[in-house]
Enzyme design. Structure first.
Site, PDB file in Angstrom:
ATOM      1  N   SER A 200       0.826  -1.204   0.000  1.00 28.56           N
ATOM      2  CA  SER A 200       0.000   0.000   0.000  1.00 28.56           C
ATOM      3  C   SER A 200       0.866   1.262   0.000  1.00 28.56           C
ATOM      4  O   SER A 200       1.726   1.411  -0.867  1.00 28.56           O
ATOM      5  CB  SER A 200      -0.958  -0.040   1.205  1.00 28.56           C
ATOM      6  N   TRP A 312     -20.056 -13.119  14.036  1.00 28.63           N
ATOM      7  CA  TRP A 312     -19.868 -13.640  12.689  1.00 28.63           C
ATOM      8  C   TRP A 312     -18.943 -14.864  12.725  1.00 28.63           C
ATOM      9  O   TRP A 312     -17.919 -14.859  13.364  1.00 28.63           O
ATOM     10  CB  TRP A 312     -19.247 -12.551  11.806  1.00 28.63           C
TER      11      TRP A 312
END
Length: 387
Positions: A200, A312
Protein backbone atom coordinates in the site's frame (compact mmCIF):
# COMPACT_ATOMS: atom_id res chain seq x y z
CA UNK A 1 87.31 5.79 30.16
CA UNK A 2 85.66 5.24 33.52
CA UNK A 3 83.50 8.36 33.08
CA UNK A 4 82.53 7.37 29.51
CA UNK A 5 81.73 3.84 30.65
CA UNK A 6 79.61 5.18 33.50
CA UNK A 7 77.65 7.46 31.14
CA UNK A 8 77.05 4.60 28.71
CA UNK A 9 75.74 2.39 31.52
CA UNK A 10 73.44 5.21 32.63
CA UNK A 11 72.09 5.69 29.08
CA UNK A 12 71.47 1.98 28.73
CA UNK A 13 69.63 1.90 32.05
CA UNK A 14 67.50 4.90 31.02
CA UNK A 15 66.74 3.29 27.66
CA UNK A 16 65.74 0.05 29.31
CA UNK A 17 63.54 1.94 31.75
CA UNK A 18 61.83 3.76 28.87
CA UNK A 19 61.28 0.47 27.05
CA UNK A 20 59.76 -1.03 30.19
CA UNK A 21 57.48 1.99 30.59
CA UNK A 22 56.41 1.80 26.94
CA UNK A 23 55.76 -1.92 27.29
CA UNK A 24 53.72 -1.37 30.44
CA UNK A 25 51.76 1.43 28.75
CA UNK A 26 50.96 -0.79 25.76
CA UNK A 27 50.06 -3.65 28.09
CA UNK A 28 47.76 -1.42 30.15
CA UNK A 29 46.12 -0.08 26.96
CA UNK A 30 45.60 -3.64 25.71
CA UNK A 31 44.06 -4.64 29.03
CA UNK A 32 41.82 -1.54 28.91
CA UNK A 33 40.72 -2.39 25.36
CA UNK A 34 39.88 -5.95 26.35
CA UNK A 35 38.07 -4.69 29.44
CA UNK A 36 36.15 -2.04 27.48
CA UNK A 37 35.28 -4.58 24.79
CA UNK A 38 34.02 -6.98 27.42
CA UNK A 39 31.93 -4.24 29.04
CA UNK A 40 30.45 -3.27 25.65
CA UNK A 41 29.58 -6.90 24.91
CA UNK A 42 27.96 -7.26 28.32
CA UNK A 43 25.89 -4.11 27.74
CA UNK A 44 24.78 -5.42 24.34
CA UNK A 45 23.76 -8.74 25.85
CA UNK A 46 21.81 -6.87 28.55
CA UNK A 47 20.05 -4.72 25.94
CA UNK A 48 19.16 -7.72 23.80
CA UNK A 49 17.95 -9.76 26.75
CA UNK A 50 15.95 -6.76 27.92
CA UNK A 51 14.06 -6.92 24.60
CA UNK A 52 13.71 -10.70 24.63
CA UNK A 53 10.08 -11.85 24.49
CA UNK A 54 9.85 -15.02 26.50
CA UNK A 55 6.26 -15.83 25.61
CA UNK A 56 3.11 -13.94 24.69
CA UNK A 57 -0.23 -14.59 26.38
CA UNK A 58 -1.89 -17.48 24.56
CA UNK A 59 1.15 -18.15 22.38
CA UNK A 60 1.70 -21.68 21.05
CA UNK A 61 5.05 -23.31 21.78
CA UNK A 62 7.74 -22.31 19.27
CA UNK A 63 11.48 -22.89 19.03
CA UNK A 64 12.52 -19.56 17.47
CA UNK A 65 13.52 -16.48 19.46
CA UNK A 66 11.73 -13.16 19.38
CA UNK A 67 12.54 -9.66 20.58
CA UNK A 68 10.49 -6.48 20.86
CA UNK A 69 10.91 -2.99 22.21
CA UNK A 70 11.87 0.57 21.39
CA UNK A 71 14.69 2.18 19.47
CA UNK A 72 15.17 5.91 19.92
CA UNK A 73 15.48 7.85 16.65
CA UNK A 74 15.63 11.38 18.11
CA UNK A 75 16.97 11.88 21.63
CA UNK A 76 16.11 15.58 21.91
CA UNK A 77 12.46 15.08 20.90
CA UNK A 78 12.02 11.73 22.64
CA UNK A 79 11.00 9.97 19.42
CA UNK A 80 11.08 6.18 19.57
CA UNK A 81 9.90 3.52 17.12
CA UNK A 82 8.52 0.16 18.23
CA UNK A 83 9.77 -3.04 16.61
CA UNK A 84 9.07 -6.76 16.82
CA UNK A 85 11.77 -9.14 15.57
CA UNK A 86 11.09 -12.84 15.01
CA UNK A 87 13.82 -15.26 14.06
CA UNK A 88 13.34 -17.72 11.24
CA UNK A 89 11.82 -21.04 12.24
CA UNK A 90 14.79 -23.00 10.86
CA UNK A 91 18.50 -22.13 10.70
CA UNK A 92 18.02 -18.39 11.36
CA UNK A 93 21.77 -17.75 11.05
CA UNK A 94 21.56 -18.75 7.37
CA UNK A 95 18.47 -16.70 6.50
CA UNK A 96 18.20 -13.08 5.30
CA UNK A 97 16.59 -10.31 7.33
CA UNK A 98 13.34 -8.81 6.01
CA UNK A 99 11.99 -5.50 7.33
CA UNK A 100 8.23 -5.14 6.81
CA UNK A 101 6.36 -1.82 6.63
CA UNK A 102 2.62 -1.25 6.25
CA UNK A 103 1.27 1.88 4.65
CA UNK A 104 -1.59 4.27 5.29
CA UNK A 105 0.21 6.52 5.83
CA UNK A 106 -0.24 5.83 9.53
CA UNK A 107 -1.01 2.10 9.70
CA UNK A 108 0.66 -0.55 11.84
CA UNK A 109 2.99 -3.25 10.56
CA UNK A 110 2.28 -5.18 13.75
CA UNK A 111 -1.49 -5.14 13.28
CA UNK A 112 -1.65 -5.93 9.58
CA UNK A 113 1.72 -7.43 8.61
CA UNK A 114 2.48 -9.55 11.66
CA UNK A 115 -0.95 -10.35 13.09
CA UNK A 116 -3.08 -10.76 9.96
CA UNK A 117 -0.89 -11.39 6.95
CA UNK A 118 2.66 -12.77 7.02
CA UNK A 119 3.71 -13.08 10.67
CA UNK A 120 3.73 -16.29 12.71
CA UNK A 121 1.10 -15.33 15.32
CA UNK A 122 -2.54 -14.50 14.61
CA UNK A 123 -4.87 -13.40 17.45
CA UNK A 124 -7.90 -15.63 17.89
CA UNK A 125 -11.46 -14.98 19.03
CA UNK A 126 -10.68 -17.41 21.85
CA UNK A 127 -8.75 -14.70 23.71
CA UNK A 128 -5.97 -14.72 24.61
CA UNK A 129 -5.19 -17.65 22.32
CA UNK A 130 -2.82 -17.08 19.40
CA UNK A 131 -2.83 -19.40 16.42
CA UNK A 132 0.31 -20.20 14.45
CA UNK A 133 0.25 -19.09 10.82
CA UNK A 134 1.54 -22.05 8.81
CA UNK A 135 2.25 -19.69 5.90
CA UNK A 136 4.39 -17.34 7.97
CA UNK A 137 7.24 -15.70 6.10
CA UNK A 138 9.61 -16.45 8.97
CA UNK A 139 9.92 -19.91 7.49
CA UNK A 140 12.07 -18.25 4.82
CA UNK A 141 13.52 -15.18 6.58
CA UNK A 142 14.10 -13.45 9.88
CA UNK A 143 11.24 -10.93 10.19
CA UNK A 144 11.49 -7.40 11.55
CA UNK A 145 8.20 -5.49 11.87
CA UNK A 146 8.40 -1.73 12.44
CA UNK A 147 5.60 0.60 13.52
CA UNK A 148 6.48 3.73 11.58
CA UNK A 149 6.26 6.71 11.73
CA UNK A 150 5.88 7.94 15.31
CA UNK A 151 2.23 8.10 16.34
CA UNK A 152 1.55 4.70 14.74
CA UNK A 153 0.74 1.79 17.05
CA UNK A 154 3.10 1.74 20.01
CA UNK A 155 5.64 4.17 18.48
CA UNK A 156 5.60 7.55 20.19
CA UNK A 157 7.14 10.98 20.57
CA UNK A 158 7.44 13.18 23.63
CA UNK A 159 7.22 16.26 21.38
CA UNK A 160 3.60 16.62 20.29
CA UNK A 161 4.44 18.98 17.41
CA UNK A 162 6.28 16.09 15.70
CA UNK A 163 2.92 14.64 14.65
CA UNK A 164 2.10 17.75 12.62
CA UNK A 165 5.50 17.56 10.89
CA UNK A 166 5.07 14.02 9.56
CA UNK A 167 5.59 13.28 5.91
CA UNK A 168 7.60 11.07 3.56
CA UNK A 169 10.89 12.83 4.39
CA UNK A 170 10.60 12.45 8.15
CA UNK A 171 9.33 8.86 7.89
CA UNK A 172 12.32 7.81 5.75
CA UNK A 173 14.84 9.64 7.94
CA UNK A 174 13.51 8.13 11.18
CA UNK A 175 13.28 4.62 9.71
CA UNK A 176 16.88 4.86 8.48
CA UNK A 177 18.03 6.04 11.91
CA UNK A 178 16.09 3.16 13.43
CA UNK A 179 17.94 0.63 11.26
CA UNK A 180 21.35 2.05 12.13
CA UNK A 181 20.57 2.03 15.86
CA UNK A 182 18.88 -1.38 15.73
CA UNK A 183 21.96 -2.94 14.13
CA UNK A 184 24.07 -1.35 16.86
CA UNK A 185 21.90 -3.23 19.35
CA UNK A 186 22.06 -6.45 17.29
CA UNK A 187 25.50 -6.28 15.62
CA UNK A 188 25.52 -10.04 15.05
CA UNK A 189 22.82 -9.49 12.40
CA UNK A 190 24.59 -6.70 10.52
CA UNK A 191 26.18 -9.05 7.98
CA UNK A 192 22.82 -10.60 6.98
CA UNK A 193 21.36 -9.75 3.59
CA UNK A 194 18.68 -7.12 4.26
CA UNK A 195 15.52 -6.75 2.21
CA UNK A 196 12.86 -4.10 2.85
CA UNK A 197 9.25 -4.97 2.02
CA UNK A 198 5.78 -3.53 2.40
CA UNK A 199 2.40 -2.83 0.86
CA UNK A 200 0.00 0.00 0.00
CA UNK A 201 1.49 3.38 0.99
CA UNK A 202 4.71 1.50 1.69
CA UNK A 203 5.04 1.99 -2.06
CA UNK A 204 6.40 5.34 -0.85
CA UNK A 205 7.96 4.20 2.43
CA UNK A 206 9.98 1.31 1.01
CA UNK A 207 11.70 2.96 -2.00
CA UNK A 208 12.43 6.12 0.00
CA UNK A 209 13.91 4.17 2.91
CA UNK A 210 15.80 2.04 0.38
CA UNK A 211 17.24 5.21 -1.14
CA UNK A 212 18.24 6.50 2.32
CA UNK A 213 20.06 3.24 3.08
CA UNK A 214 21.61 3.07 -0.40
CA UNK A 215 22.92 6.65 -0.21
CA UNK A 216 23.74 6.43 3.48
CA UNK A 217 26.04 3.44 2.98
CA UNK A 218 28.33 5.74 1.01
CA UNK A 219 28.68 8.24 3.85
CA UNK A 220 28.62 6.23 7.09
CA UNK A 221 31.44 4.49 8.88
CA UNK A 222 32.15 0.86 8.01
CA UNK A 223 30.65 -0.18 11.35
CA UNK A 224 27.29 1.36 10.39
CA UNK A 225 27.09 0.10 6.81
CA UNK A 226 24.05 -2.06 6.07
CA UNK A 227 24.23 -5.15 3.86
CA UNK A 228 21.25 -4.01 1.80
CA UNK A 229 20.28 -6.18 -1.17
CA UNK A 230 16.88 -5.04 -2.42
CA UNK A 231 13.21 -4.38 -1.77
CA UNK A 232 9.73 -5.76 -2.38
CA UNK A 233 6.45 -3.81 -2.64
CA UNK A 234 2.96 -5.17 -3.17
CA UNK A 235 -0.35 -3.48 -4.07
CA UNK A 236 1.68 -0.34 -3.81
CA UNK A 237 0.93 3.34 -4.27
CA UNK A 238 3.84 4.49 -6.45
CA UNK A 239 2.53 6.96 -9.02
CA UNK A 240 -0.52 9.13 -8.30
CA UNK A 241 -1.75 9.43 -11.88
CA UNK A 242 -1.63 5.78 -12.91
CA UNK A 243 -2.71 4.55 -9.47
CA UNK A 244 -5.78 6.80 -9.32
CA UNK A 245 -6.76 6.00 -12.90
CA UNK A 246 -6.36 2.29 -12.24
CA UNK A 247 -8.50 2.40 -9.08
CA UNK A 248 -11.35 4.18 -10.87
CA UNK A 249 -11.21 1.76 -13.81
CA UNK A 250 -11.15 -1.20 -11.41
CA UNK A 251 -14.24 0.11 -9.58
CA UNK A 252 -16.12 0.63 -12.84
CA UNK A 253 -15.02 -2.73 -14.29
CA UNK A 254 -16.35 -4.46 -11.15
CA UNK A 255 -19.69 -2.59 -11.20
CA UNK A 256 -18.88 -0.68 -8.00
CA UNK A 257 -19.49 2.70 -9.64
CA UNK A 258 -22.01 3.54 -12.34
CA UNK A 259 -21.31 4.37 -15.97
CA UNK A 260 -22.31 7.97 -15.18
CA UNK A 261 -19.75 8.34 -12.36
CA UNK A 262 -17.07 6.70 -14.49
CA UNK A 263 -17.78 8.93 -17.52
CA UNK A 264 -17.76 12.03 -15.34
CA UNK A 265 -14.36 11.15 -13.89
CA UNK A 266 -12.98 10.22 -17.30
CA UNK A 267 -13.97 13.57 -18.81
CA UNK A 268 -13.05 15.75 -15.80
CA UNK A 269 -9.67 14.23 -14.85
CA UNK A 270 -6.54 14.25 -16.97
CA UNK A 271 -4.55 11.59 -15.10
CA UNK A 272 -1.55 12.09 -17.39
CA UNK A 273 -1.21 15.64 -16.01
CA UNK A 274 -0.62 15.32 -12.26
CA UNK A 275 -0.97 19.04 -11.58
CA UNK A 276 -4.28 19.07 -13.42
CA UNK A 277 -5.97 16.07 -11.83
CA UNK A 278 -4.87 16.92 -8.27
CA UNK A 279 -5.96 20.56 -8.40
CA UNK A 280 -8.82 20.86 -10.91
CA UNK A 281 -12.12 21.54 -9.15
CA UNK A 282 -14.13 19.55 -11.72
CA UNK A 283 -11.88 16.50 -11.21
CA UNK A 284 -12.17 16.71 -7.43
CA UNK A 285 -15.96 16.87 -7.69
CA UNK A 286 -16.05 13.89 -10.07
CA UNK A 287 -13.75 11.83 -7.82
CA UNK A 288 -16.04 12.55 -4.86
CA UNK A 289 -18.66 10.37 -6.56
CA UNK A 290 -16.09 7.58 -6.75
CA UNK A 291 -14.91 7.88 -3.15
CA UNK A 292 -18.49 7.86 -1.86
CA UNK A 293 -18.55 4.10 -2.45
CA UNK A 294 -15.93 3.68 0.27
CA UNK A 295 -18.70 4.33 2.80
CA UNK A 296 -20.76 1.49 1.34
CA UNK A 297 -18.33 -1.29 0.53
CA UNK A 298 -14.84 -2.53 1.40
CA UNK A 299 -12.93 -1.49 -1.73
CA UNK A 300 -9.93 -3.52 -0.59
CA UNK A 301 -11.88 -6.77 -0.43
CA UNK A 302 -14.81 -6.57 -2.84
CA UNK A 303 -15.83 -10.22 -2.73
CA UNK A 304 -15.59 -10.77 1.01
CA UNK A 305 -18.37 -10.18 3.53
CA UNK A 306 -18.21 -7.24 5.93
CA UNK A 307 -18.02 -7.63 9.71
CA UNK A 308 -21.53 -6.95 10.99
CA UNK A 309 -21.07 -8.18 14.55
CA UNK A 310 -18.66 -10.12 16.73
CA UNK A 311 -20.75 -13.28 16.37
CA UNK A 312 -19.87 -13.64 12.69
CA UNK A 313 -18.52 -17.11 11.95
CA UNK A 314 -15.30 -17.58 10.00
CA UNK A 315 -15.93 -18.72 6.44
CA UNK A 316 -14.89 -22.28 5.50
CA UNK A 317 -11.96 -20.85 3.50
CA UNK A 318 -10.63 -19.29 6.67
CA UNK A 319 -11.41 -15.61 6.03
CA UNK A 320 -12.65 -13.71 9.07
CA UNK A 321 -14.09 -10.24 8.31
CA UNK A 322 -13.99 -9.38 12.02
CA UNK A 323 -10.29 -10.20 12.40
CA UNK A 324 -9.22 -6.57 12.88
CA UNK A 325 -11.43 -6.19 15.94
CA UNK A 326 -9.89 -9.31 17.48
CA UNK A 327 -6.38 -7.98 16.79
CA UNK A 328 -7.11 -4.61 18.39
CA UNK A 329 -8.55 -6.26 21.48
CA UNK A 330 -5.42 -8.41 21.82
CA UNK A 331 -2.86 -5.63 21.51
CA UNK A 332 -4.74 -3.43 23.96
CA UNK A 333 -4.41 -6.07 26.69
CA UNK A 334 -2.01 -4.87 29.38
CA UNK A 335 -0.42 -8.32 29.78
CA UNK A 336 0.26 -8.45 26.03
CA UNK A 337 1.87 -5.02 26.08
CA UNK A 338 4.04 -6.03 29.04
CA UNK A 339 5.16 -9.20 27.24
CA UNK A 340 6.12 -7.12 24.19
CA UNK A 341 7.79 -4.37 26.26
CA UNK A 342 5.34 -1.95 24.62
CA UNK A 343 3.93 1.19 26.20
CA UNK A 344 6.21 0.43 29.14
CA UNK A 345 5.39 3.69 30.94
CA UNK A 346 1.66 3.29 30.31
CA UNK A 347 1.61 6.91 29.21
CA UNK A 348 0.60 6.57 25.56
CA UNK A 349 -2.68 8.52 25.78
CA UNK A 350 -4.58 6.58 23.13
CA UNK A 351 -5.45 2.92 22.54
CA UNK A 352 -3.53 0.80 20.06
CA UNK A 353 -5.26 0.84 16.66
CA UNK A 354 -4.45 -0.55 13.23
CA UNK A 355 -4.26 2.96 11.78
CA UNK A 356 -3.54 6.13 13.75
CA UNK A 357 -6.39 8.57 14.21
CA UNK A 358 -3.89 11.16 15.44
CA UNK A 359 -2.13 11.57 12.10
CA UNK A 360 -4.32 14.10 10.30
CA UNK A 361 -1.78 15.87 8.11
CA UNK A 362 0.98 14.60 5.84
CA UNK A 363 3.37 17.35 4.87
CA UNK A 364 5.20 15.95 1.87
CA UNK A 365 4.81 13.18 -0.68
CA UNK A 366 6.07 13.11 -4.27
CA UNK A 367 3.53 12.45 -7.02
CA UNK A 368 5.67 9.51 -8.13
CA UNK A 369 8.45 7.37 -6.66
CA UNK A 370 9.22 5.77 -10.02
CA UNK A 371 12.38 7.90 -10.48
CA UNK A 372 13.64 6.61 -7.11
CA UNK A 373 12.95 3.01 -8.13
CA UNK A 374 14.75 3.50 -11.46
CA UNK A 375 17.76 4.97 -9.64
CA UNK A 376 17.96 1.98 -7.26
CA UNK A 377 17.59 -0.57 -10.07
CA UNK A 378 20.46 1.17 -11.88
CA UNK A 379 22.40 1.00 -8.61
CA UNK A 380 22.25 -2.80 -8.69
CA UNK A 381 19.52 -3.47 -6.11
CA UNK A 382 17.07 -6.32 -6.60
CA UNK A 383 13.48 -5.02 -6.92
CA UNK A 384 10.19 -6.95 -6.94
CA UNK A 385 6.87 -5.15 -7.48
CA UNK A 386 3.74 -7.31 -7.30
CA UNK A 387 -0.02 -6.83 -7.30
Amino acid sequence: MGLVSSLSSTNIAVSLLLLVLVFLSVAVSAVDEVKNGRVERELLVQQQEGDRVSRLPGQPEVSFKQYAGYVTVDESHGRALFYWFLESTHRPHDKPLLLWLNGGPGCSSIGYGEAEELGPFFPSKAQPELTFNRHSWNKAANLLFLESPVGVGFSYTNTSTDISQLGDTMAAKDAHTFLINWFRRFPQLRSRDLYIAGESYAGHYVPQLAEAVFDGNKNVSKDDQINFKGFIIGNALMDDGTDQKGMVEYAWDHAVISDQVYDKVKHACDFADEEEFTSAAACKEALKGYFDVYYLIDMYSLFAPACFNAAWHTAPAGYDPCKSGVTEAYFNRRDVQEALHANVSGRIPYPWTHCSYGIRTWRDAPHSVLPVIKKLIAGGLRVWVYR
